[in-house]
Design a protein around this motif. Sequence first.
Motif, short mmCIF file in Angstrom:
data_model
loop_
_atom_site.label_atom_id
_atom_site.label_comp_id
_atom_site.label_asym_id
_atom_site.label_seq_id
_atom_site.Cartn_x
_atom_site.Cartn_y
_atom_site.Cartn_z
N MET A 153 11.58 52.38 34.96
CA MET A 153 12.57 52.62 35.38
C MET A 153 12.94 54.10 35.41
SD MET A 153 16.46 51.17 33.56
CE MET A 153 16.52 52.87 32.66
N ILE A 154 13.52 53.86 36.64
CA ILE A 154 14.13 55.64 37.13
C ILE A 154 15.33 55.88 37.36
CG2 ILE A 154 13.39 54.79 40.09
CD1 ILE A 154 11.94 57.94 40.14
N GLY A 155 15.19 56.90 36.41
CA GLY A 155 16.75 57.44 36.42
C GLY A 155 17.37 56.20 35.82
N ASP A 156 18.76 55.31 36.26
CA ASP A 156 19.21 53.88 36.29
C ASP A 156 19.12 53.04 37.05
OD1 ASP A 156 20.56 55.08 33.95
OD2 ASP A 156 22.78 55.00 35.19
N ARG A 157 17.89 53.00 37.60
CA ARG A 157 17.51 52.57 38.92
C ARG A 157 16.52 51.26 38.06
NH1 ARG A 157 17.01 53.17 44.94
NH2 ARG A 157 16.96 51.07 44.90
N LEU A 158 15.93 50.17 38.38
CA LEU A 158 14.61 49.43 38.06
C LEU A 158 14.38 49.19 39.13
CD1 LEU A 158 14.47 48.41 35.32
CD2 LEU A 158 16.44 46.73 35.14
N PHE A 159 12.66 49.11 39.14
CA PHE A 159 12.20 48.57 39.61
C PHE A 159 11.16 47.73 39.60
CE2 PHE A 159 14.17 52.46 42.09
CZ PHE A 159 13.72 51.74 42.51
N GLY A 160 10.69 46.68 39.99
CA GLY A 160 9.49 45.70 39.61
C GLY A 160 9.36 44.33 40.91
N PRO A 161 8.36 44.42 40.51
CA PRO A 161 6.86 44.46 40.79
C PRO A 161 6.01 45.98 41.58
CG PRO A 161 6.34 41.96 41.55
CD PRO A 161 7.77 42.43 42.30
N VAL A 162 6.02 46.54 40.66
CA VAL A 162 5.95 47.93 41.04
C VAL A 162 4.01 48.38 41.39
CG1 VAL A 162 5.85 50.35 41.48
CG2 VAL A 162 7.33 48.87 39.92
N SER A 163 3.62 48.23 42.33
CA SER A 163 2.28 48.11 43.20
C SER A 163 1.91 50.11 42.71
CB SER A 163 1.43 47.99 43.77
OG SER A 163 2.33 48.73 45.33
N PRO A 164 0.78 50.45 42.44
CA PRO A 164 0.85 52.16 41.85
C PRO A 164 0.76 52.64 43.89
CG PRO A 164 -1.62 50.98 41.60
CD PRO A 164 -0.32 49.62 41.76
N GLU A 165 0.63 52.02 44.64
CA GLU A 165 1.31 52.86 46.24
C GLU A 165 3.00 52.37 45.85
OE1 GLU A 165 -0.58 49.57 46.04
OE2 GLU A 165 -2.21 51.36 45.66
N GLN A 166 4.11 51.59 45.81
CA GLN A 166 5.31 52.05 45.10
C GLN A 166 5.40 52.52 44.16
OE1 GLN A 166 5.38 47.39 44.47
NE2 GLN A 166 5.84 46.62 46.42
#
Lengths: 157, 425
Positions: free
Chosen positions: A132-145
């Motif tokens: 989660m960066i700030g209030d935004r959720l990300f996934g699935p996250v690869s190293p490149e992403q």
Amino acid sequence: MIPTHLRQQLEQRVAQAITPREAAVDVMKELQRHYGWLTDEAVAEAAALLGLSPLQVEELATFYEMIYRRPVGRTVIHVCDSISCWAMGGETLLRHLEHLLGIEAGGTTADDAFTLLPCSCLGNCGTGPSLMIGDRLFGPVSPEQAAAIVADHREAG
Amino acid sequence: MSQILFRHDRLDRAVTFAEYRAQGGFRALETALADLSPDAVQQAVIDSGLRGRGGAGFPTGKKWSFVPRNLPGPRYLICNCDEMEPGTYKDRVLLEHNPHLLVEGMALACYALGVEHAFIFIRRGYELAALNLKSSIAEAHKAGFLGANICGSTFNLDLDVHQSAGRYICGEETALMNALEGIRANPRSKPPFPAVKGLWGQPTVVNNVETLANIPAIVAHGPDWFKALAATPEGAGTKLFCVSGHVQRPLCLELPIGTPLGEIIDSHCGGMRPGSTFKACIPGGASTPYFTRDHWTVPMDFDPVAKAGSRLGTGGIVVFDQTTCMVAATLNLVRFFARESCGWCTPCREGLPFVRHILERIEAGRGDMADIEVLREHVAKLNYAFCALAPGAMGPVEGLLRLFEDEVREHITRGKCPVRLTAKG
């Protein structure tokens, strides 16, 4: 000192509550948003607004994961280290972010842009590993992403 | 129609208020207010056999019936959306897709309980879910389904969203009430039970998101219809299962409660990822003992899962393949609980870091055979903690010792993690 409009807004929130301290989390969060973290000054201001002692606010502030009683960077990156993300490579993602940002988990970049914090479950288990960066959720996250997400955020911020 | 909670189209956005209405939304509330007494709504929920979906599985109608009828002053309903059990994300998916269902379910529950002020306690990080809820509440107000004299009746209701700031213990119902009141969220002693003396000392019912979201369908279609949805004769309704880990398609899905574990994994989640074979899973969130291939046919309902040695919990299934070290997985889980302990009672505050330390040594190849007995002792003794957090943390440890003792022993005899060796050559 917080600006008058913020003070009025918080006073209103406290007045709407069934008891003033019901609004404690909201008040702490808003003050944190203003200062970047919950400074000693913010603790005193929250106490005054809520009719509590600074120690009572401190007791709450130190309890919650999202209330920061130490300085953090302008953006906090939370990396989930709970079981589902762990199974999907969460440790690797955290190591990668440490490398990318040049800091260890828990640290803040020299330009104060980012603080990297491992955290408990983000509730994004089906698409781990998550961050989660700030209030935004990300996934699935690869190293490149992860690198792209951080770069996007740096540009936008 | 076997889908109650996900019956609306699974869009990449929330169902709008108009769409919800067009598909029969709020009709159960209208019907109840026009034709049913609060007792009749409560009786329907009792008869439906609905059991709490937050993890404990307590009969919902029975919980409601504990609220004394004649105590003076307000009474409260709290919807528990402090979904922080690792492996569990069903409430988020539900709220991101259909927040109106929860609003209607809460309105019906409040009508049945005589509540005029209810809260949704939502965890930190669920920003979209909280936004959806707030706009859904505003729309329901505007349409006359919340506020004063709902649908022309004498029933009034206000719904407030309380956003938390992140702490697992806030999901424990008495800790949650403290958190809402703005007090440090340690659990409270019971009795008095919340139904008698809860939020601000008033009678209070705490129900999970999924539990409350089932109420409109029960009122609309009746208890018998609801019961018949289950895949087991003793079960009732559907269940949201949220699957994560090494399956082909990890997702959150609604199935008849009692659907066998293997069917969920194979038929609905596409089986294991290429090259993966099933080794174990957590069947119901981080605090539940593991299941192995031997449990493939266990119906995923409260009683059959308990009979098979685990708990249905939240229905959060975390799947592990052959490359997973079960000591490391257990260590990850215990680390979570040790970090999240509120520190208020000694068994939990001292016991969990001690267990974590032993597991760390075993995983690092520095364990001792005597450690196994010490772990076993702690599985039993942490039951004496004040709340369910420490016993919950021991669920996976108990499962590890019962199902994977050989793997633990191998760590100790070989002086290193045998699974990571096999996994990485």
